[in-house]
Design a protein around this motif. Structure first.
Motif, PDB file in Angstrom:
ATOM      1  N   PHE A 116       0.827  -1.211   0.000  1.00 21.62           N
ATOM      2  CA  PHE A 116       0.000   0.000   0.000  1.00 21.62           C
ATOM      3  C   PHE A 116       0.857   1.256   0.000  1.00 21.62           C
ATOM      4  CE2 PHE A 116      -2.986  -3.164   1.369  1.00 21.62           C
ATOM      5  CZ  PHE A 116      -4.105  -2.830   0.627  1.00 21.62           C
ATOM      6  N   SER A 117       2.031   1.183   0.664  1.00 20.90           N
ATOM      7  CA  SER A 117       2.806   2.425   0.658  1.00 20.90           C
ATOM      8  C   SER A 117       3.495   2.632  -0.683  1.00 20.90           C
ATOM      9  CB  SER A 117       3.771   2.511   1.847  1.00 20.90           C
ATOM     10  OG  SER A 117       4.546   1.374   1.936  1.00 20.90           O
ATOM     11  N   ARG A 118       3.706   1.551  -1.475  1.00 20.18           N
ATOM     12  CA  ARG A 118       4.346   1.820  -2.770  1.00 20.18           C
ATOM     13  C   ARG A 118       3.347   1.891  -3.920  1.00 20.18           C
ATOM     14  NH1 ARG A 118       5.815  -3.687  -1.649  1.00 20.18           N
ATOM     15  NH2 ARG A 118       4.802  -4.918  -3.237  1.00 20.18           N
ATOM     16  N   SER A 147      14.268  -2.227   8.200  1.00 14.84           N
ATOM     17  CA  SER A 147      14.391  -1.133   7.240  1.00 14.84           C
ATOM     18  C   SER A 147      13.225  -1.182   6.258  1.00 14.84           C
ATOM     19  CB  SER A 147      15.722  -1.298   6.505  1.00 14.84           C
ATOM     20  OG  SER A 147      15.631  -0.733   5.241  1.00 14.84           O
ATOM     21  N   TYR A 148      12.704  -0.010   5.903  1.00 13.42           N
ATOM     22  CA  TYR A 148      11.601   0.054   4.921  1.00 13.42           C
ATOM     23  C   TYR A 148      12.138  -0.097   3.495  1.00 13.42           C
ATOM     24  CZ  TYR A 148       8.414   1.812   8.483  1.00 13.42           C
ATOM     25  OH  TYR A 148       7.628   1.945   9.589  1.00 13.42           O
ATOM     26  N   GLY A 149      13.406   0.106   3.351  1.00 17.80           N
ATOM     27  CA  GLY A 149      14.014   0.055   2.024  1.00 17.80           C
ATOM     28  C   GLY A 149      15.434   0.552   2.199  1.00 17.80           C
ATOM     29  N   ALA A 156      18.182   2.117   7.759  1.00 17.66           N
ATOM     30  CA  ALA A 156      17.456   1.349   8.777  1.00 17.66           C
ATOM     31  C   ALA A 156      16.546   2.260   9.584  1.00 17.66           C
ATOM     32  CB  ALA A 156      18.455   0.656   9.687  1.00 17.66           C
ATOM     33  N   ALA A 157      15.323   1.788   9.853  1.00 23.02           N
ATOM     34  CA  ALA A 157      14.394   2.553  10.694  1.00 23.02           C
ATOM     35  C   ALA A 157      14.572   2.147  12.155  1.00 23.02           C
ATOM     36  CB  ALA A 157      12.961   2.318  10.243  1.00 23.02           C
ATOM     37  N   LEU A 158      14.931   0.892  12.393  1.00 21.06           N
ATOM     38  CA  LEU A 158      15.232   0.417  13.754  1.00 21.06           C
ATOM     39  C   LEU A 158      16.566  -0.324  13.700  1.00 21.06           C
ATOM     40  CD1 LEU A 158      11.783  -1.071  14.925  1.00 21.06           C
ATOM     41  CD2 LEU A 158      12.669   1.237  15.306  1.00 21.06           C
ATOM     42  N   GLY A 184      10.712  10.265  21.652  1.00 22.45           N
ATOM     43  CA  GLY A 184      11.850  10.452  20.762  1.00 22.45           C
ATOM     44  C   GLY A 184      11.472  11.436  19.677  1.00 22.45           C
ATOM     45  N   ALA A 185      12.493  11.965  19.030  1.00 19.80           N
ATOM     46  CA  ALA A 185      12.244  12.966  17.994  1.00 19.80           C
ATOM     47  C   ALA A 185      11.496  12.334  16.833  1.00 19.80           C
ATOM     48  CB  ALA A 185      13.577  13.516  17.505  1.00 19.80           C
ATOM     49  N   SER A 186      10.940  13.167  15.998  1.00 21.26           N
ATOM     50  CA  SER A 186      10.241  12.691  14.815  1.00 21.26           C
ATOM     51  C   SER A 186      11.194  11.835  13.977  1.00 21.26           C
ATOM     52  CB  SER A 186       9.762  13.905  14.032  1.00 21.26           C
ATOM     53  OG  SER A 186       9.102  13.466  12.908  1.00 21.26           O
ATOM     54  N   GLY A 187      10.711  10.692  13.527  1.00 20.41           N
ATOM     55  CA  GLY A 187      11.547   9.812  12.706  1.00 20.41           C
ATOM     56  C   GLY A 187      12.398   8.863  13.528  1.00 20.41           C
ATOM     57  N   ALA A 188      12.247   8.892  14.846  1.00 20.94           N
ATOM     58  CA  ALA A 188      13.075   8.029  15.709  1.00 20.94           C
ATOM     59  C   ALA A 188      12.698   6.559  15.559  1.00 20.94           C
ATOM     60  CB  ALA A 188      12.922   8.457  17.170  1.00 20.94           C
ATOM     61  N   GLY A 189      11.471   6.285  15.094  1.00 22.61           N
ATOM     62  CA  GLY A 189      11.075   4.891  14.876  1.00 22.61           C
ATOM     63  C   GLY A 189       9.938   4.423  15.770  1.00 22.61           C
ATOM     64  N   LYS A 190       9.244   5.369  16.418  1.00 22.02           N
ATOM     65  CA  LYS A 190       8.187   4.989  17.364  1.00 22.02           C
ATOM     66  C   LYS A 190       7.029   4.274  16.659  1.00 22.02           C
ATOM     67  CE  LYS A 190       7.714   9.346  18.499  1.00 22.02           C
ATOM     68  NZ  LYS A 190       8.701  10.088  17.688  1.00 22.02           N
ATOM     69  N   SER A 191       6.549   4.858  15.565  1.00 16.70           N
ATOM     70  CA  SER A 191       5.428   4.226  14.855  1.00 16.70           C
ATOM     71  C   SER A 191       5.865   2.895  14.253  1.00 16.70           C
ATOM     72  CB  SER A 191       4.936   5.117  13.719  1.00 16.70           C
ATOM     73  OG  SER A 191       4.736   6.406  14.183  1.00 16.70           O
ATOM     74  N   THR A 192       7.124   2.807  13.880  1.00 23.22           N
ATOM     75  CA  THR A 192       7.619   1.557  13.300  1.00 23.22           C
ATOM     76  C   THR A 192       7.513   0.423  14.320  1.00 23.22           C
ATOM     77  OG1 THR A 192       9.104   2.867  11.952  1.00 23.22           O
ATOM     78  CG2 THR A 192       9.585   0.526  12.098  1.00 23.22           C
ATOM     79  N   VAL A 193       7.764   0.737  15.585  1.00 22.22           N
ATOM     80  CA  VAL A 193       7.627  -0.276  16.642  1.00 22.22           C
ATOM     81  C   VAL A 193       6.203  -0.825  16.628  1.00 22.22           C
ATOM     82  CG1 VAL A 193       7.577  -0.613  19.152  1.00 22.22           C
ATOM     83  CG2 VAL A 193       9.436   0.702  18.107  1.00 22.22           C
ATOM     84  N   PHE A 222       2.741  -5.753  10.665  1.00 23.01           N
ATOM     85  CA  PHE A 222       2.518  -5.211   9.324  1.00 23.01           C
ATOM     86  C   PHE A 222       3.782  -5.438   8.505  1.00 23.01           C
ATOM     87  CE2 PHE A 222      -0.525  -1.919  11.312  1.00 23.01           C
ATOM     88  CZ  PHE A 222      -1.572  -2.819  11.201  1.00 23.01           C
ATOM     89  N   TYR A 223       4.897  -5.516   9.205  1.00 24.15           N
ATOM     90  CA  TYR A 223       6.195  -5.826   8.583  1.00 24.15           C
ATOM     91  C   TYR A 223       6.922  -6.821   9.500  1.00 24.15           C
ATOM     92  CZ  TYR A 223       5.355  -1.290   6.305  1.00 24.15           C
ATOM     93  OH  TYR A 223       4.828  -0.252   5.606  1.00 24.15           O
ATOM     94  N   ASP A 224       7.902  -7.521   8.930  1.00 26.85           N
ATOM     95  CA  ASP A 224       8.750  -8.393   9.743  1.00 26.85           C
ATOM     96  C   ASP A 224      10.114  -7.748   9.903  1.00 26.85           C
ATOM     97  OD1 ASP A 224       6.997 -10.430  10.274  1.00 26.85           O
ATOM     98  OD2 ASP A 224       7.484 -11.550   8.444  1.00 26.85           O
TER      99      ASP A 224
HETATM  100  N1  LIG Z   1       6.106   3.466   5.028  1.00 27.66           N
HETATM  101  C1  LIG Z   1       7.371   3.887   5.088  1.00 27.66           C
HETATM  102  N2  LIG Z   1       8.189   3.729   4.033  1.00 27.66           N
HETATM  103  C2  LIG Z   1       9.477   4.129   4.074  1.00 27.66           C
HETATM  104  N3  LIG Z   1      10.053   4.710   5.145  1.00 27.66           N
HETATM  105  C3  LIG Z   1       9.302   4.912   6.238  1.00 27.66           C
HETATM  106  C4  LIG Z   1       7.920   4.516   6.264  1.00 27.66           C
HETATM  107  N4  LIG Z   1       7.416   4.839   7.472  1.00 27.66           N
HETATM  108  C5  LIG Z   1       8.439   5.410   8.174  1.00 27.66           C
HETATM  109  N5  LIG Z   1       9.571   5.450   7.431  1.00 27.66           N
HETATM  110  C6  LIG Z   1      10.888   5.950   7.869  1.00 27.66           C
HETATM  111  O1  LIG Z   1      11.292   5.188   9.001  1.00 27.66           O
HETATM  112  C7  LIG Z   1      11.863   6.019   9.993  1.00 27.66           C
HETATM  113  C8  LIG Z   1      11.091   5.883  11.306  1.00 27.66           C
HETATM  114  O2  LIG Z   1       9.786   6.390  11.131  1.00 27.66           O
HETATM  115  P1  LIG Z   1       8.641   6.324  12.224  1.00 27.66           P
HETATM  116  O3  LIG Z   1       7.388   6.764  11.574  1.00 27.66           O
HETATM  117  O4  LIG Z   1       8.665   5.021  12.905  1.00 27.66           O
HETATM  118  O5  LIG Z   1       9.143   7.443  13.237  1.00 27.66           O
HETATM  119  P2  LIG Z   1       8.352   8.124  14.429  1.00 27.66           P
HETATM  120  O6  LIG Z   1       9.304   8.170  15.561  1.00 27.66           O
HETATM  121  O7  LIG Z   1       7.076   7.420  14.644  1.00 27.66           O
HETATM  122  O8  LIG Z   1       8.124   9.562  13.859  1.00 27.66           O
HETATM  123  P3  LIG Z   1       6.881  10.582  14.129  1.00 27.66           P
HETATM  124  O9  LIG Z   1       6.939  10.958  15.567  1.00 27.66           O
HETATM  125  O10 LIG Z   1       7.196  11.719  13.237  1.00 27.66           O
HETATM  126  O11 LIG Z   1       5.650   9.844  13.741  1.00 27.66           O
HETATM  127  C9  LIG Z   1      11.840   7.437   9.441  1.00 27.66           C
HETATM  128  O12 LIG Z   1      13.124   7.690   8.916  1.00 27.66           O
HETATM  129  C10 LIG Z   1      10.810   7.384   8.335  1.00 27.66           C
HETATM  130  O13 LIG Z   1      11.172   8.265   7.305  1.00 27.66           O
END
Ligand SMILES: Nc1ncnc2c1ncn2[C@@H]1O[C@H](COP(=O)(O)OP(=O)(O)OP(=O)(O)O)[C@@H](O)[C@H]1O
Length: 605
Positions: A124-126, A360-362, A365-367, A384-393, A400-402
């Motif tokens: 869906f994201s691509r 890594s999303y591609g 590395a995100a985590l 953590g700051a924006s982009g730190a990886g919180k939503s990825t957790v 949704f990903y492995d």
């Molecule tokens: N669907 C995606 N495809 C590619 N890269 C992604 C995707 N979602 C997040 N990323 C990248 O992964 C890294 C972590 O993102 P994530 O959304 O987990 O951070 P976050 O801490 O939740 O940020 P925020 O507080 O801004 O939501 C970032 O560098 C982001 O650009």
């Protein structure tokens, strides 16, 4: 990105037949009886057409030459019968085939949607939304037209031509050979056109997708579009896509239409040759004119189906592009699948652990080697700051990903070893931007646990402090929330989301706290509902409010995909590290929209 790579790949010329074969085989079985009926009707159309040509011989010979009065009525009645049979059969064939066509479109749309639902988040994201819309709309219609063309052309037109050629050969074999001289140039001319149509059909699909993408982005982001005044650039994007589609459609139309002058000229040439030779035989050699008229009638009647056959390949290729794209999606295997021996997850305590997770999303590395434990029944805040990886957790917890290495564990079990349904049933997710479907309030809450009774929904709404406002809405629980929940305020939407999670009653709660400020009353209602929801559950919260981090049992401080500090609020403040800095910056400045924030400067910590 993928829109381009996928849509610009070429259909090899030899892929057309396997595509048609697959499409026909997949559908022929289910509709074999109805196709058989349609073929009977088409056979009747062919035979009655040939009979109408055949009877010309008797019209000329018996009525005009032999002046047999008895035959006039018989011939007139026969003609009436022939055309009645033709009319009724054409009707029958059209009705049966239209119904089969509609059923096939519906089948394909169902199959495509099931496939889309099975895809993982990466897909869906691509994949742009517009591409999905085009596939389910345009590509399934293409499947129908390919089947229609193949069935009608092969059935009705080929049968008709065979029957008419039989009449011609019986009436005059030599004349039939003469009429065939136009075949080679017709075949060569048409295949040249086919190649060019295929190229333009592909570009047309890409541009159609762009039109839909721009339209959807405009509709979804209408507030941003208007607030930032970016109507002009969207208009330009739309203009360019619309222009491209128009250009390609014109090219396809021109190329398709070129079959007409080609066939018209060649057809005229054939008829002229037949008249020359046939007329000469009748006038000079005293041959019966009836056979000649019957022949020429057959030739003229064969002209339309022959023209359609000539066009078939051109039109077919145009639609086959859509069929190919439809099968590309149907064949797209989701990369993230449930293990064959996956067992149901039975959460006993609800302890969550990330063990040395790298993902890594591609690119990038995100985590990176992230490890932390969220204790059962306690609250763990991720900051953590924006982009730190919180939503990825969160995305990895929901699988949704492995992860590329390491493991995500719930009660010590790797989430890859359990069924997706049981995993997701064990987790409730409340996002900061609640998505509401265009359903009634009640149905939107019921998404939390399909099958829940109306009473359970009302109880969940009461616990979520949502009941009060719901009963005041027009229509109450049965009222619509509008597309995307447009008719509700931010705070109301959040409370509906909390009610959903209440109803789900899952042992693990993922909460992405809203960053946007709510008015004080709404805020306190949302907070008290959340407090109730979090009670006795393992809660992981992406925290934006001071009160949340302060009250959390554990705070995990993330930076660039790593855990850099861990502990409770007082511990971390004492450490005077990143958390302290983040805390001062994010929470004490009042920029979070947190209602507690203004008090923070005088906070003793
Ligand atoms: N669907 C995606 N495809 C590619 N890269 C992604 C995707 N979602 C997040 N990323 C990248 O992964 C890294 C972590 O993102 P994530 O959304 O987990 O951070 P976050 O801490 O939740 O940020 P925020 O507080 O801004 O939501 C970032 O560098 C982001 O650009």
């Amino acid at each position: 990105m993928s829109k381009k790579s996928k849509s610009q790949e070429k259909i090899p010329a030899d892929a057309a037949i396997p595509l048609i074969r697959r499409l026909m085989l997949e559908n022929a079985k289910a509709y074999s009886r109805r196709y058989a009926i349609a073929f009977v009707f088409m056979g009747l159309v062919a035979v009655s057409t040939a009979a109408s040509a055949w009877i010309m011989r008797d019209v000329i010979n018996e009525v005009f030459i032999n002046q047999d009065k008895g035959m006039i009525l018989i011939i007139a009645l026969s003609v009436m019968a022939i055309f009645t049979i033709k009319g009724v059969s054409t009707y029958g064939q059209q009705v049966v085939l239209s119904r089969v066509g509609n059923a096939i479109v519906a089948d394909c749309q169902r199959r495509l949607f099931t496939r889309i639902l099975e895809q993982d988040m990466g897909y869906f994201s691509r994949t742009p939304l517009g591409e999905l819309t085009t596939r389910i709309q345009h590509n399934t219609a293409a499947a129908r037209s390919v089947i229609d063309m193949v069935v009608v052309t092969l059935g009705r037109d080929v049968l008709t031509i065979i029957a008419l050629v039989a009449v011609m050969v019986i009436q005059d074999p030599l004349l039939s050979l003469i009429a065939l001289v136009i075949m080679p140039p017709a075949v060569i001319g048409v295949s040249l056109l086919v190649r060019r149509v295929r190229k333009h059909a592909k570009s047309q699909f890409v541009s159609t997708t762009r039109i839909l993408s721009v339209l959807q982005e405009t509709a979804l982001g209408v507030r941003i579009v208007k607030a930032f005044g970016v109507e002009d650039s969207l208009q330009q994007a739309m203009n360019s896509a619309v222009h491209d589609v128009e250009k390609q459609a014109n090219k396809i139309a021109t190329l398709t239409a070129r079959t007409s002058p080609l066939m018209e000229t060649l057809g005229g040439f054939a008829v002229a040759l037949v008249i020359l030779y046939g007329g000469y035989s009748v006038v000079e050699m005293g041959q019966e004119p009836g056979a000649f008229f019957s022949f020429i009638t057959s030739l003229l009647l064969a002209y339309d189906p022959a023209k359609r056959l000539a066009r078939l390949q051109v039109n077919l290729n145009n639609s086959l592009v859509g069929v190919k794209l439809m099968y590309d999606l149907i064949d797209e295997e989701p990369s993230l699948k449930q293990a064959a021996d996956a067992r149901s997850l039975d959460v006993t305590k609800g302890a969550v652990e990330l063990a040395d997770v790298t993902f890594s999303y591609g690119e990038g590395a995100a985590l990176i080697g992230l490890s932390f434990k969220a204790e059962a029944g306690k609250t763990t805040a991720l900051v953590g700051a924006s982009g730190a990886g919180k939503s990825t957790v969160f995305s990895l917890l929901e699988r949704f990903y492995d992860p590329s290495s390491g493991a995500v564990l719930i009660d010590g079990r790797d989430v890859r070893d359990v069924t997706l349904a049981s995993l997701r049933r064990s987790i409730a997710y409340v996002s900061q931007d609640t998505f509401l479907f265009d359903l009634s309030v009640k149905e939107n809450i019921r998404l939390g646990r399909p099958g829940a009774s109306d009473e359970e929904i009302v109880t969940a709404a009461q616990d979520a402090n949502a009941h009060e406002f719901i009963v005041e809405l027009p229509g109450g629980y049965d009222g619509s929330v509008g597309e995307g929940g447009d008719q509700l305020s931010g705070g109301q939407r959040q409370r509906i989301a909390i009610a959903r999670a209440m109803l789900r009653d899952a042992p693990i709660l993922l909460l992405d706290e809203a960053t946007s400020a709510l008015d004080a009353e709404s805020e306190s209602k949302v907070q008290s509902a959340l407090a109730r929801l979090m009670r006795n559950r393992t809660t992981l919260v992406i925290a934006h409010r001071l009160a949340t981090v302060r009250d959390a049992d554990t705070i995990v401080v993330m930076d660039k995909g790593r855990c850099i500090e861990e502990g409770n609020h007082m511990d971390l403040i004492r450490q005077d590290g990143t958390y302290r800095r983040l805390y001062d910056l994010q929470f004490s400045s009042g920029s979070s929209g947190d209602s507690d924030a203004p008090n923070l400067k005088s906070d003793p910590v």
